[in-house]
Design an enzyme around this catalytic site. Structure first.
Site, PDB file in Angstrom:
ATOM      1  N   TYR A  18       0.842  -1.206   0.000  1.00 37.45           N
ATOM      2  CA  TYR A  18       0.000   0.000   0.000  1.00 37.45           C
ATOM      3  C   TYR A  18       0.875   1.254   0.000  1.00 37.45           C
ATOM      4  O   TYR A  18       0.678   2.180  -0.790  1.00 37.45           O
ATOM      5  CB  TYR A  18      -0.942  -0.024   1.210  1.00 37.45           C
ATOM      6  CG  TYR A  18      -1.646   1.284   1.441  1.00 37.45           C
ATOM      7  CD1 TYR A  18      -2.658   1.708   0.579  1.00 37.45           C
ATOM      8  CD2 TYR A  18      -1.302   2.100   2.509  1.00 37.45           C
ATOM      9  CE1 TYR A  18      -3.300   2.914   0.780  1.00 37.45           C
ATOM     10  CE2 TYR A  18      -1.943   3.311   2.716  1.00 37.45           C
ATOM     11  CZ  TYR A  18      -2.940   3.711   1.844  1.00 37.45           C
ATOM     12  OH  TYR A  18      -3.564   4.917   2.039  1.00 37.45           O
ATOM     13  N   GLU A  40     -11.546   5.654   4.702  1.00 30.02           N
ATOM     14  CA  GLU A  40     -11.061   6.535   5.769  1.00 30.02           C
ATOM     15  C   GLU A  40     -12.136   6.763   6.831  1.00 30.02           C
ATOM     16  O   GLU A  40     -11.828   6.812   8.026  1.00 30.02           O
ATOM     17  CB  GLU A  40     -10.596   7.889   5.213  1.00 30.02           C
ATOM     18  CG  GLU A  40      -9.375   7.820   4.324  1.00 30.02           C
ATOM     19  CD  GLU A  40      -8.088   7.445   5.015  1.00 30.02           C
ATOM     20  OE1 GLU A  40      -8.034   7.372   6.261  1.00 30.02           O
ATOM     21  OE2 GLU A  40      -7.101   7.205   4.298  1.00 30.02           O
ATOM     22  N   TRP A  48      -5.229   1.873  10.438  1.00 27.09           N
ATOM     23  CA  TRP A  48      -5.376   1.745   8.986  1.00 27.09           C
ATOM     24  C   TRP A  48      -5.124   0.309   8.535  1.00 27.09           C
ATOM     25  O   TRP A  48      -5.763  -0.167   7.606  1.00 27.09           O
ATOM     26  CB  TRP A  48      -4.436   2.724   8.282  1.00 27.09           C
ATOM     27  CG  TRP A  48      -4.587   2.702   6.793  1.00 27.09           C
ATOM     28  CD1 TRP A  48      -3.638   2.353   5.891  1.00 27.09           C
ATOM     29  CD2 TRP A  48      -5.765   3.010   6.034  1.00 27.09           C
ATOM     30  NE1 TRP A  48      -4.148   2.433   4.607  1.00 27.09           N
ATOM     31  CE2 TRP A  48      -5.455   2.832   4.669  1.00 27.09           C
ATOM     32  CE3 TRP A  48      -7.056   3.410   6.362  1.00 27.09           C
ATOM     33  CZ2 TRP A  48      -6.367   3.039   3.655  1.00 27.09           C
ATOM     34  CZ3 TRP A  48      -7.975   3.615   5.335  1.00 27.09           C
ATOM     35  CH2 TRP A  48      -7.634   3.435   4.004  1.00 27.09           C
TER      36      TRP A  48
END
Length: 187
Positions: A18, A40, A48
């Protein structure tokens, strides 16, 4: 030999992928901007990596982030999502995905695209910060405060300044890669 990366992504290969391929890369297409916005908002209060680990499940559960479909989700669909163990099962966040899809479409109608709306805040170009350490990256900025406030006025939910700054980082509106990160070569 492993390339030098921002320190926050060393926990897993998924995190590294990522970081290397997506984080901080400018995104100008509405479908991807919407996907990151929804991810988000689900991340709020969580890590995350939790969201990244569930990303494919989110894609499948939320019609691959097709905001036109999500805007039409019924109470039955919301209840179905609440039973899906592959995603974050928070009813307020699931309902926010629906209201955010509706608000997203309204922004598109007003500005031509969500991309045109959001990128106007940076004149269409990334803000490049010069960080020595990932810990030096802010959680919010006056700009993320401003965008958050405007999005809330437009009906978006779970878009506090911290969420918006994370969105700006994810979609390349802000480049917060540390100065010695290999991704900055040639930038």
């Amino acid at each position: 030999m492993e390339p030098i990366r921002c320190s926050w992504c060393s926990a897993s290969d998924l995190y590294k992928k990522y970081h290397d391929e997506e984080w901080g890369v400018p995104v100008y297409d509405d479908p991807t901007l919407f996907e990151f916005l929804i991810l988000e908002t689900f991340q709020a209060g969580l890590s995350w990596i939790t969201i990244l680990n569930k990303r494919e499940n989110f894609r499948a559960a939320f019609d691959y982030f097709d905001y036109k479909k999500i805007a039409l989700y019924s109470e039955d669909k919301i209840e179905e999502l609440m039973q899906n163990t592959g995603i974050v099962r928070n009813k307020l966040k699931i309902k926010a995905a629906v209201s955010n899809a509706l608000a997203f479409i309204k922004v598109q109608e007003e500005f031509g695209s969500f991309s045109d709306y959001i990128w106007k805040y940076t004149d269409g170009k990334p803000i490049v910060n010069h960080l020595k350490n990932s810990k030096d990256a802010p959680a919010t900025t006056p700009l993320s405060d401003e965008i958050s406030k405007d999005l809330k006025k437009r009906g978006f939910k779970f878009v506090g300044s911290t969420v918006i700054y994370a969105h700006m980082q994810a979609t390349g509106m802000v480049n917060d890669h540390v100065e010695n990160c290999f991704t900055r070569k040639g930038k």
